[in-house]
Each structure stands twice: as C-alpha cells, then as structure tokens.
Scaffold this motif. Structure first.
Motif, mmCIF file in Angstrom:
data_model
loop_
_atom_site.group_PDB
_atom_site.id
_atom_site.type_symbol
_atom_site.label_atom_id
_atom_site.label_comp_id
_atom_site.label_asym_id
_atom_site.label_seq_id
_atom_site.Cartn_x
_atom_site.Cartn_y
_atom_site.Cartn_z
ATOM 1 N N LYS A 55 0.773 -1.205 -0.018
ATOM 2 C CA LYS A 55 0.151 0.062 -0.051
ATOM 3 C C LYS A 55 0.847 1.340 -0.053
ATOM 4 C CE LYS A 55 -2.850 0.413 3.475
ATOM 5 N NZ LYS A 55 -3.786 0.437 4.319
ATOM 6 N N ALA A 56 1.993 1.257 0.713
ATOM 7 C CA ALA A 56 2.836 2.214 0.622
ATOM 8 C C ALA A 56 3.644 2.434 -0.561
ATOM 9 C CB ALA A 56 3.941 2.270 1.896
ATOM 10 N N GLY A 57 3.356 1.450 -1.647
ATOM 11 C CA GLY A 57 4.183 1.782 -2.761
ATOM 12 C C GLY A 57 5.466 0.802 -2.784
ATOM 13 N N LEU A 58 5.680 -0.156 -2.002
ATOM 14 C CA LEU A 58 7.060 -1.025 -2.392
ATOM 15 C C LEU A 58 6.859 -1.965 -3.333
ATOM 16 C CD1 LEU A 58 9.853 -1.292 -0.736
ATOM 17 C CD2 LEU A 58 8.580 -2.988 0.331
ATOM 18 N N SER A 59 7.845 -1.992 -4.229
ATOM 19 C CA SER A 59 7.568 -2.864 -5.233
ATOM 20 C C SER A 59 7.467 -4.579 -5.004
ATOM 21 C CB SER A 59 8.903 -2.745 -6.459
ATOM 22 O OG SER A 59 9.965 -3.289 -5.759
ATOM 23 N N ILE A 60 6.923 -5.181 -5.748
ATOM 24 C CA ILE A 60 6.755 -6.689 -5.472
ATOM 25 C C ILE A 60 8.162 -7.165 -5.502
ATOM 26 C CG2 ILE A 60 6.274 -8.870 -6.322
ATOM 27 C CD1 ILE A 60 3.903 -7.456 -5.133
ATOM 28 N N GLU A 61 9.234 -6.649 -6.257
ATOM 29 C CA GLU A 61 10.663 -7.244 -6.238
ATOM 30 C C GLU A 61 11.347 -6.904 -4.924
ATOM 31 O OE1 GLU A 61 8.682 -7.196 -10.051
ATOM 32 O OE2 GLU A 61 9.136 -5.536 -8.978
ATOM 33 N N SER A 62 11.202 -5.646 -4.458
ATOM 34 C CA SER A 62 11.530 -5.178 -3.040
ATOM 35 C C SER A 62 11.140 -6.122 -2.025
ATOM 36 C CB SER A 62 11.495 -3.881 -3.025
ATOM 37 O OG SER A 62 12.103 -2.834 -3.666
ATOM 38 N N MET A 63 9.888 -6.317 -2.022
ATOM 39 C CA MET A 63 9.060 -7.129 -1.239
ATOM 40 C C MET A 63 9.845 -8.603 -1.145
ATOM 41 S SD MET A 63 5.333 -5.751 -1.344
ATOM 42 C CE MET A 63 4.362 -6.731 -0.562
ATOM 43 N N ILE A 64 9.866 -9.057 -2.016
ATOM 44 C CA ILE A 64 10.544 -10.349 -2.317
ATOM 45 C C ILE A 64 11.784 -10.371 -1.530
ATOM 46 C CG2 ILE A 64 11.469 -12.117 -4.102
ATOM 47 C CD1 ILE A 64 9.080 -11.425 -5.843
ATOM 48 N N GLU A 65 12.590 -9.302 -2.044
ATOM 49 C CA GLU A 65 14.048 -9.290 -1.582
ATOM 50 C C GLU A 65 13.924 -9.249 -0.025
ATOM 51 O OE1 GLU A 65 17.990 -6.299 -1.913
ATOM 52 O OE2 GLU A 65 16.223 -5.821 -3.039
ATOM 53 N N PHE A 66 13.216 -8.421 0.534
ATOM 54 C CA PHE A 66 12.887 -8.456 2.079
ATOM 55 C C PHE A 66 12.699 -9.741 2.734
ATOM 56 C CE2 PHE A 66 10.649 -7.442 5.952
ATOM 57 C CZ PHE A 66 11.265 -6.387 6.420
ATOM 58 N N ALA A 67 11.581 -10.427 2.038
ATOM 59 C CA ALA A 67 11.463 -11.774 2.617
ATOM 60 C C ALA A 67 12.507 -12.688 2.356
ATOM 61 C CB ALA A 67 9.968 -11.954 1.907
ATOM 62 N N THR A 68 13.142 -12.760 1.176
ATOM 63 C CA THR A 68 14.353 -13.535 1.147
ATOM 64 C C THR A 68 15.048 -13.423 2.130
ATOM 65 O OG1 THR A 68 13.645 -13.765 -1.260
ATOM 66 C CG2 THR A 68 15.954 -14.455 -0.609
ATOM 67 N N LEU A 69 15.680 -12.122 2.175
ATOM 68 C CA LEU A 69 16.604 -11.752 3.414
ATOM 69 C C LEU A 69 16.324 -12.456 4.620
ATOM 70 C CD1 LEU A 69 17.521 -8.296 2.318
ATOM 71 C CD2 LEU A 69 19.126 -10.086 2.368
#
Length: 142
Positions: A55-69
């Motif tokens: 909702k804040a605009g974070l891209s799916i790619e960044s969200m995947i990177e965050f979760a993967t980390l």
C-alpha cells in the motif's frame, strides 16, 4: 487460521495470498496434514507487513528481496533495514508532493469564484494572470 479467514481479516483475495507466498513476498506457510495452509501469528505479521508495504508503494521485487533476506542465514538486518529506509524516504517525498498539491487545491478553491468572475468579465491581460508556479507555498518538484 485458514486462508479464507486470513483473506477476510486483511481484506485480500485468496489468490493474492497464494501469489504472495508463491513468489516469495511472504515466507512459505506451513500446511496441516490435509495440505491446507495453517497461518500462524508470524505468518499473519508477514501478511500484514506485505499489505502495508504494498500500500505504501513498495515494489513486489523489493518485497521479495525483503522476505528472502529474512529467510537467509546470517545477519541480514542491515540489508532489510536499508530496504525499509529507502521506502520511507520515497513515502516522505510523496507526502511532501501531496502537501504541495493540497496547498494548491486549497488556494484554487479559495480563489475560484474570483478567477471565474475575472475571466467572465472579458479578456484578461497577460500581466493579470496568476503565476501559480511562483507561489511560495507551492513548489515545483524536480
């Protein structure tokens, strides 16, 4: 908690929850003996975080990177924090732009009747036209 309850709780579709898990936006959800997802408190936190960041605009790619980390061995907190910090900067920039637009709209609403009357009275000379971009409370973004 089952997927239907989670979808209702967070006002997301079941397909979105499955997609988030499939692409790695949220870590894999454990399954019960019948293969149904059984969301834990930790899973619910991930869903809430994913929905909020999206909702804040974070891209799916960044969200995947965050979760993967988060699922990686070792200390990944600095990298995760950097992703969040970058997003905070982006949000702050958008808030500033929206506040400037808000100020412009407040001004335009407050002066609307005067502007309409001015233009209805006949031709307006160039020197009498307001230069919106020069208003001190409305700045042009670069």
């Amino acid at each position: 908690m089952n997927i239907k309850s989670v979808a209702e709780m967070f006002e997301l579709s079941i397909d979105t929850l499955r997609y988030y898990e499939r692409v790695g936006v949220i870590p894999p959800v454990k399954r019960d003996k019948n293969g149904y997802r059984n969301y834990t408190t930790m899973d619910l936190n991930w869903v809430f975080l994913a929905k909020s960041l999206r909702k804040a605009g974070l891209s799916i790619e960044s969200m995947i990177e965050f979760a993967t980390l988060a699922q990686s061995p070792g200390d990944v907190s600095r990298a995760q924090k950097e992703i969040l910090h970058h997003q905070l900067q982006e949000i702050e920039k958008r808030i500033e732009e929206m506040e400037q637009t808000r100020e412009l709209l407040i001004h335009k609403i407050a002066t609307y009747d005067d502007h309409v009357a001015q233009f209805q009275a006949g031709p307006v000379e160039e020197k009498d036209i307001e230069q919106l971009w020069k208003m001190t409370h409305v700045k042009m973004s670069e």
